[in-house]
Write a protein that holds these residues in place. Structure first.
Motif, PDB file in Angstrom:
ATOM      1  N   MET A  87      25.522   3.980  33.017  1.00  0.00           N
ATOM      2  CA  MET A  87      26.529   4.795  32.342  1.00  0.00           C
ATOM      3  C   MET A  87      26.399   6.260  32.742  1.00  0.00           C
ATOM      4  O   MET A  87      27.405   6.940  32.955  1.00  0.00           O
ATOM      5  CB  MET A  87      26.408   4.656  30.826  1.00  0.00           C
ATOM      6  CG  MET A  87      26.868   3.308  30.309  1.00  0.00           C
ATOM      7  SD  MET A  87      28.627   3.016  30.583  1.00  0.00           S
ATOM      8  CE  MET A  87      29.324   4.268  29.540  1.00  0.00           C
ATOM      9  N   GLN A  88      25.189   6.741  32.864  1.00  0.00           N
ATOM     10  CA  GLN A  88      24.967   8.135  33.263  1.00  0.00           C
ATOM     11  C   GLN A  88      25.400   8.353  34.717  1.00  0.00           C
ATOM     12  O   GLN A  88      26.063   9.344  35.025  1.00  0.00           O
ATOM     13  CB  GLN A  88      23.497   8.498  33.092  1.00  0.00           C
ATOM     14  CG  GLN A  88      23.191   9.945  33.375  1.00  0.00           C
ATOM     15  CD  GLN A  88      21.736  10.283  33.110  1.00  0.00           C
ATOM     16  OE1 GLN A  88      20.955   9.448  32.695  1.00  0.00           O
ATOM     17  NE2 GLN A  88      21.380  11.517  33.366  1.00  0.00           N
ATOM     18  N   ASP A  89      25.043   7.429  35.589  1.00  0.00           N
ATOM     19  CA  ASP A  89      25.374   7.569  37.009  1.00  0.00           C
ATOM     20  C   ASP A  89      26.883   7.475  37.268  1.00  0.00           C
ATOM     21  O   ASP A  89      27.393   8.076  38.204  1.00  0.00           O
ATOM     22  CB  ASP A  89      24.656   6.510  37.843  1.00  0.00           C
ATOM     23  CG  ASP A  89      23.145   6.723  37.883  1.00  0.00           C
ATOM     24  OD1 ASP A  89      22.676   7.825  37.521  1.00  0.00           O
ATOM     25  OD2 ASP A  89      22.435   5.778  38.274  1.00  0.00           O
TER      26      ASP A  89
ATOM     27  N   LEU B 133      23.708  -6.976  30.407  1.00  0.00           N
ATOM     28  CA  LEU B 133      23.825  -5.641  30.975  1.00  0.00           C
ATOM     29  C   LEU B 133      25.185  -5.028  30.652  1.00  0.00           C
ATOM     30  O   LEU B 133      25.276  -3.854  30.277  1.00  0.00           O
ATOM     31  CB  LEU B 133      23.607  -5.693  32.488  1.00  0.00           C
ATOM     32  CG  LEU B 133      23.673  -4.352  33.216  1.00  0.00           C
ATOM     33  CD1 LEU B 133      22.592  -3.403  32.714  1.00  0.00           C
ATOM     34  CD2 LEU B 133      23.537  -4.578  34.718  1.00  0.00           C
ATOM     35  N   MET B 134      26.256  -5.811  30.768  1.00  0.00           N
ATOM     36  CA  MET B 134      27.602  -5.299  30.478  1.00  0.00           C
ATOM     37  C   MET B 134      27.735  -4.848  29.040  1.00  0.00           C
ATOM     38  O   MET B 134      28.468  -3.909  28.746  1.00  0.00           O
ATOM     39  CB  MET B 134      28.654  -6.347  30.803  1.00  0.00           C
ATOM     40  CG  MET B 134      28.918  -6.497  32.276  1.00  0.00           C
ATOM     41  SD  MET B 134      30.314  -7.552  32.654  1.00  0.00           S
ATOM     42  CE  MET B 134      29.611  -9.159  32.350  1.00  0.00           C
ATOM     43  N   ARG B 135      27.037  -5.478  28.134  1.00  0.00           N
ATOM     44  CA  ARG B 135      27.079  -5.049  26.732  1.00  0.00           C
ATOM     45  C   ARG B 135      26.571  -3.620  26.588  1.00  0.00           C
ATOM     46  O   ARG B 135      27.082  -2.865  25.778  1.00  0.00           O
ATOM     47  CB  ARG B 135      26.235  -5.984  25.878  1.00  0.00           C
ATOM     48  CG  ARG B 135      26.878  -7.311  25.653  1.00  0.00           C
ATOM     49  CD  ARG B 135      26.085  -8.145  24.662  1.00  0.00           C
ATOM     50  NE  ARG B 135      26.673  -9.459  24.594  1.00  0.00           N
ATOM     51  CZ  ARG B 135      26.039 -10.585  24.868  1.00  0.00           C
ATOM     52  NH1 ARG B 135      24.773 -10.561  25.234  1.00  0.00           N
ATOM     53  NH2 ARG B 135      26.648 -11.734  24.793  1.00  0.00           N
ATOM     54  N   TYR B 136      25.557  -3.277  27.362  1.00  0.00           N
ATOM     55  CA  TYR B 136      25.005  -1.918  27.268  1.00  0.00           C
ATOM     56  C   TYR B 136      25.797  -0.927  28.108  1.00  0.00           C
ATOM     57  O   TYR B 136      25.826   0.255  27.791  1.00  0.00           O
ATOM     58  CB  TYR B 136      23.543  -1.912  27.678  1.00  0.00           C
ATOM     59  CG  TYR B 136      22.668  -2.626  26.681  1.00  0.00           C
ATOM     60  CD1 TYR B 136      22.499  -2.134  25.397  1.00  0.00           C
ATOM     61  CD2 TYR B 136      22.018  -3.790  27.011  1.00  0.00           C
ATOM     62  CE1 TYR B 136      21.716  -2.791  24.472  1.00  0.00           C
ATOM     63  CE2 TYR B 136      21.213  -4.465  26.106  1.00  0.00           C
ATOM     64  CZ  TYR B 136      21.074  -3.956  24.837  1.00  0.00           C
ATOM     65  OH  TYR B 136      20.295  -4.610  23.926  1.00  0.00           O
ATOM     66  N   VAL B 137      26.430  -1.374  29.149  1.00  0.00           N
ATOM     67  CA  VAL B 137      27.210  -0.472  29.996  1.00  0.00           C
ATOM     68  C   VAL B 137      28.502  -0.086  29.287  1.00  0.00           C
ATOM     69  O   VAL B 137      28.950   1.042  29.391  1.00  0.00           O
ATOM     70  CB  VAL B 137      27.503  -1.121  31.366  1.00  0.00           C
ATOM     71  CG1 VAL B 137      28.538  -0.330  32.145  1.00  0.00           C
ATOM     72  CG2 VAL B 137      26.224  -1.240  32.173  1.00  0.00           C
ATOM     73  N   SER B 138      29.078  -0.969  28.548  1.00  0.00           N
ATOM     74  CA  SER B 138      30.384  -0.701  27.929  1.00  0.00           C
ATOM     75  C   SER B 138      30.307   0.107  26.648  1.00  0.00           C
ATOM     76  O   SER B 138      31.311   0.453  26.078  1.00  0.00           O
ATOM     77  CB  SER B 138      31.106  -2.023  27.662  1.00  0.00           C
ATOM     78  OG  SER B 138      30.381  -2.795  26.726  1.00  0.00           O
ATOM     79  N   ARG B 139      29.116   0.426  26.188  1.00  0.00           N
ATOM     80  CA  ARG B 139      28.982   1.184  24.935  1.00  0.00           C
ATOM     81  C   ARG B 139      29.188   2.642  25.134  1.00  0.00           C
ATOM     82  O   ARG B 139      28.984   3.228  26.102  1.00  0.00           O
ATOM     83  CB  ARG B 139      27.607   0.947  24.310  1.00  0.00           C
ATOM     84  CG  ARG B 139      27.482  -0.456  23.805  1.00  0.00           C
ATOM     85  CD  ARG B 139      26.171  -0.635  23.132  1.00  0.00           C
ATOM     86  NE  ARG B 139      26.089  -2.026  22.671  1.00  0.00           N
ATOM     87  CZ  ARG B 139      25.017  -2.543  22.150  1.00  0.00           C
ATOM     88  NH1 ARG B 139      23.949  -1.838  22.006  1.00  0.00           N
ATOM     89  NH2 ARG B 139      25.008  -3.776  21.746  1.00  0.00           N
TER      90      ARG B 139
ATOM     91  N   HIS C 219      18.603  -2.466  28.417  1.00  0.00           N
ATOM     92  CA  HIS C 219      19.223  -1.345  27.718  1.00  0.00           C
ATOM     93  C   HIS C 219      19.071  -0.058  28.525  1.00  0.00           C
ATOM     94  O   HIS C 219      20.035   0.700  28.701  1.00  0.00           O
ATOM     95  CB  HIS C 219      18.591  -1.198  26.336  1.00  0.00           C
ATOM     96  CG  HIS C 219      19.144  -0.080  25.537  1.00  0.00           C
ATOM     97  ND1 HIS C 219      18.528   1.144  25.462  1.00  0.00           N
ATOM     98  CD2 HIS C 219      20.264   0.012  24.791  1.00  0.00           C
ATOM     99  CE1 HIS C 219      19.240   1.947  24.697  1.00  0.00           C
ATOM    100  NE2 HIS C 219      20.298   1.277  24.278  1.00  0.00           N
ATOM    101  N   ASP C 220      17.877   0.193  29.036  1.00  0.00           N
ATOM    102  CA  ASP C 220      17.626   1.382  29.856  1.00  0.00           C
ATOM    103  C   ASP C 220      18.461   1.367  31.142  1.00  0.00           C
ATOM    104  O   ASP C 220      19.002   2.393  31.551  1.00  0.00           O
ATOM    105  CB  ASP C 220      16.141   1.504  30.204  1.00  0.00           C
ATOM    106  CG  ASP C 220      15.270   1.796  28.989  1.00  0.00           C
ATOM    107  OD1 ASP C 220      15.817   2.177  27.925  1.00  0.00           O
ATOM    108  OD2 ASP C 220      14.036   1.630  29.099  1.00  0.00           O
ATOM    109  N   LEU C 221      18.572   0.206  31.773  1.00  0.00           N
ATOM    110  CA  LEU C 221      19.404   0.082  32.977  1.00  0.00           C
ATOM    111  C   LEU C 221      20.874   0.369  32.657  1.00  0.00           C
ATOM    112  O   LEU C 221      21.564   1.054  33.419  1.00  0.00           O
ATOM    113  CB  LEU C 221      19.281  -1.316  33.576  1.00  0.00           C
ATOM    114  CG  LEU C 221      18.012  -1.615  34.353  1.00  0.00           C
ATOM    115  CD1 LEU C 221      17.937  -3.112  34.670  1.00  0.00           C
ATOM    116  CD2 LEU C 221      17.958  -0.814  35.629  1.00  0.00           C
TER     117      LEU C 221
END
Length: 65
Positions: free
Chosen positions: A34-36, A59-65, A27-29
């Motif tokens: 997303m921030q970067d 990881l993609m689940r957390y990146v796409s949010r 989740h943190d990654l």
């Protein structure tokens, strides 16, 4: 009464990193990615190792949010 978890192999006797620890780190990654890449529309996630699809899916689940 605390029960011992059953591990698939006899040589495994304890959990070093919990499922919750791994989920929090992924989740943190995702948040860091997303921030970067917040000002970019170009992001490629590529898994090279066997079994990496499971990690990348999480990881993609957390990146796409």
């Amino acid at each position: 009464m605390e029960t011992q978890p059953k591990f698939p192999y006899a040589f495994i006797d304890k959990v070093i990193i919990t499922r919750e620890d791994i989920e929090k780190r992924v989740h943190d990654l995702g948040n860091q990615i997303m921030q970067d890449y917040k000002d970019s529309d170009k992001l490629l996630l590529l898994g090279l190792l066997r079994g990496s699809v499971v990690f990348l899916t999480d990881l993609m689940r957390y990146v796409s949010r």
